[in-house]
Design a protein around this motif. Structure first.
Motif, PDB file in Angstrom:
ATOM      1  N   GLU A 156       9.475 -23.618  26.528  1.00  0.00           N
ATOM      2  CA  GLU A 156      10.686 -23.975  25.372  1.00  0.00           C
ATOM      3  C   GLU A 156      10.722 -25.428  25.094  1.00  0.00           C
ATOM      4  O   GLU A 156      10.999 -25.757  24.100  1.00  0.00           O
ATOM      5  N   GLU A 157      10.384 -26.467  26.040  1.00  0.00           N
ATOM      6  CA  GLU A 157      10.394 -27.556  25.885  1.00  0.00           C
ATOM      7  C   GLU A 157       9.189 -28.065  24.868  1.00  0.00           C
ATOM      8  O   GLU A 157       9.630 -29.071  23.929  1.00  0.00           O
ATOM      9  N   LEU A 158       8.210 -27.287  24.860  1.00  0.00           N
ATOM     10  CA  LEU A 158       7.186 -27.703  23.898  1.00  0.00           C
ATOM     11  C   LEU A 158       7.184 -27.358  22.811  1.00  0.00           C
ATOM     12  O   LEU A 158       7.090 -27.763  21.772  1.00  0.00           O
ATOM     13  N   VAL A 159       8.019 -26.122  22.786  1.00  0.00           N
ATOM     14  CA  VAL A 159       8.687 -25.461  21.242  1.00  0.00           C
ATOM     15  C   VAL A 159       9.471 -26.323  20.782  1.00  0.00           C
ATOM     16  O   VAL A 159       9.270 -26.867  19.436  1.00  0.00           O
ATOM     17  N   ARG A 160      10.335 -26.968  21.448  1.00  0.00           N
ATOM     18  CA  ARG A 160      11.223 -27.951  20.854  1.00  0.00           C
ATOM     19  C   ARG A 160      10.447 -29.392  20.619  1.00  0.00           C
ATOM     20  O   ARG A 160      10.953 -29.765  19.479  1.00  0.00           O
ATOM     21  N   ALA A 161       9.498 -29.661  21.104  1.00  0.00           N
ATOM     22  CA  ALA A 161       8.898 -30.771  20.836  1.00  0.00           C
ATOM     23  C   ALA A 161       7.920 -30.771  19.653  1.00  0.00           C
ATOM     24  O   ALA A 161       7.662 -31.722  18.795  1.00  0.00           O
ATOM     25  N   GLY A 163       9.010 -29.115  17.102  1.00  0.00           N
ATOM     26  CA  GLY A 163       9.922 -28.753  15.948  1.00  0.00           C
ATOM     27  C   GLY A 163      10.029 -27.283  15.599  1.00  0.00           C
ATOM     28  O   GLY A 163      10.345 -27.138  14.463  1.00  0.00           O
ATOM     29  N   ASP A 164       9.765 -26.480  16.504  1.00  0.00           N
ATOM     30  CA  ASP A 164       9.914 -25.089  16.324  1.00  0.00           C
ATOM     31  C   ASP A 164      11.073 -24.450  16.825  1.00  0.00           C
ATOM     32  O   ASP A 164      11.276 -23.376  17.043  1.00  0.00           O
ATOM     33  N   GLN A 169      15.081 -20.004  17.747  1.00  0.00           N
ATOM     34  CA  GLN A 169      16.498 -19.358  17.920  1.00  0.00           C
ATOM     35  C   GLN A 169      16.894 -18.204  16.882  1.00  0.00           C
ATOM     36  O   GLN A 169      17.345 -17.300  17.209  1.00  0.00           O
ATOM     37  N   THR A 170      16.225 -18.627  15.785  1.00  0.00           N
ATOM     38  CA  THR A 170      16.517 -17.349  14.854  1.00  0.00           C
ATOM     39  C   THR A 170      15.615 -16.039  15.236  1.00  0.00           C
ATOM     40  O   THR A 170      16.174 -14.977  15.350  1.00  0.00           O
ATOM     41  N   PHE A 171      14.688 -16.331  15.910  1.00  0.00           N
ATOM     42  CA  PHE A 171      13.802 -15.286  16.323  1.00  0.00           C
ATOM     43  C   PHE A 171      14.637 -14.389  17.372  1.00  0.00           C
ATOM     44  O   PHE A 171      14.433 -13.120  17.483  1.00  0.00           O
TER      45      PHE A 171
END
Length: 224
Positions: A156-161, A163-164, A169-171
Motif C-alpha cells: 500500500e505504501e508503494l501504491v501511494r508512492a 500515485g495510485d 481507494q475507488t477500487f
C-alpha cells in the motif's frame, strides 16, 4: 546489429505460425548472439519482475545469452518448448515461471519435448539434446508471491508512492471487492488497468529485502 529483442521477435512470429523465414531467422540469431537459455514466462509483468531481480543482483541476462521471453499466455508453452527446446527444436536450455493453475500445461510441455528429444537422439545419436530445466511454480501467481513477501502495508505504501492511492481507494469500494482479503484485493487491483501489472512487476521486486525474494523467483534466477 542483432540483439535479443530481434531474437524474441523472430521466435514470437515463428510460434504464431509465421513464415518459415521466422524460424530460419530465430535459428540464425540464436547462433549469432549466441543464445544458450530461454526463460518462458506467461506475460510481460513476469518478465519485468525477472529483469528487475537480475539487475538488482548485477546480472546481465542478455549478455549471458539468456532470453527472457513472455509467451502471451501459459497455454502457448508447448508450442514454444517444441520450437526452442531439445532437437528437433533449437536445442536451447529452457526454464521459466508458471502459476499453480497452469502447472499441467507446463508438465505436458516438458513431457512432449523430452519424448521428442529422445526420439531425435535415436535417429541422430551424434546430436546433443538441449537441456530442459524444471519450471518454478508460484502459489497463485507471481503478483501474489510478491505481495505476500512484502506484506500488505508495504505494498500500500508503494501504491501511494506510485500515485495510485486514489485509484486503489475507488477500487476497494466496489461491491465485488467486499469480503476479499486485503491481499486478494491488491492482487486484483494490479490487473485492473493496462500496463499496471508490468509497472508493479518491477516496483515490487525493487522494494524487496534481499532475504525476502519469493522462492520461485529466486530459484529461477539462481538456476540460470
Amino acid at each position: 546489429m542483432a540483439d535479443m529483442g530481434a531474437f524474441r521477435e523472430a521466435v514470437t512470429g515463428w510460434a504464431a505460425g509465421g513464415s518459415g523465414g521466422s524460424g530460419e531467422s530465430a535459428r540464425e540469431l540464436a547462433a549469432r548472439l549466441p543464445v544458450r537459455a530461454v526463460v518462458l514466462l506467461e506475460g510481460p509483468s513476469d518478465a519485468a519482475a525477472v529483469d528487475a531481480l537480475a539487475e538488482r543482483r548485477g546480472r546481465d541476462l542478455e549478455g549471458e545469452g539468456v532470453c527472457v521471453l513472455p509467451m502471451g499466455g501459459a497455454m502457448s508453452v508447448g508450442r514454444f518448448a517444441r520450437l526452442l527446446g531439445p532437437p528437433p527444436g533449437l536445442g536451447l536450455r529452457l526454464t521459466g515461471l508458471c502459476d499453480v493453475r497452469e502447472r499441467d500445461f507446463y508438465a505436458r510441455a516438458l513431457e512432449e519435448v523430452t519424448a521428442g528429444a529422445a526420439q531425435a537422439q535415436e535417429q541422430a545419436p551424434e546430436q546433443a539434446p538441449g537441456q530442459v530445466q524444471r519450471f518454478f511454480v508460484c502459489a497463485a501467481d507471481l503478483e501474489d508471491e510478491l505481495i505476500r513477501a512484502l506484506g500488505v502495508a508495504r505494498v500500500e505504501e508503494l501504491v501511494r508512492a506510485e500515485g495510485d492511492l486514489r485509484a486503489l481507494q475507488t477500487f476497494l469500494r466496489q461491491p465485488a471487492q467486499q469480503g476479499r482479503t486485503a491481499q486478494q484485493q491488491l492482487r486484483r487491483f494490479l490487473g485492473t488497468k493496462k500496463g499496471r501489472k508490468i509497472r508493479y512487476g518491477r516496483v515490487l521486486v525493487e522494494a524487496l529485502e534481499p532475504d525476502r525474494v519469493p522462492a520461485p523467483l529466486d530459484g529461477l534466477l539462481t538456476s540460470l
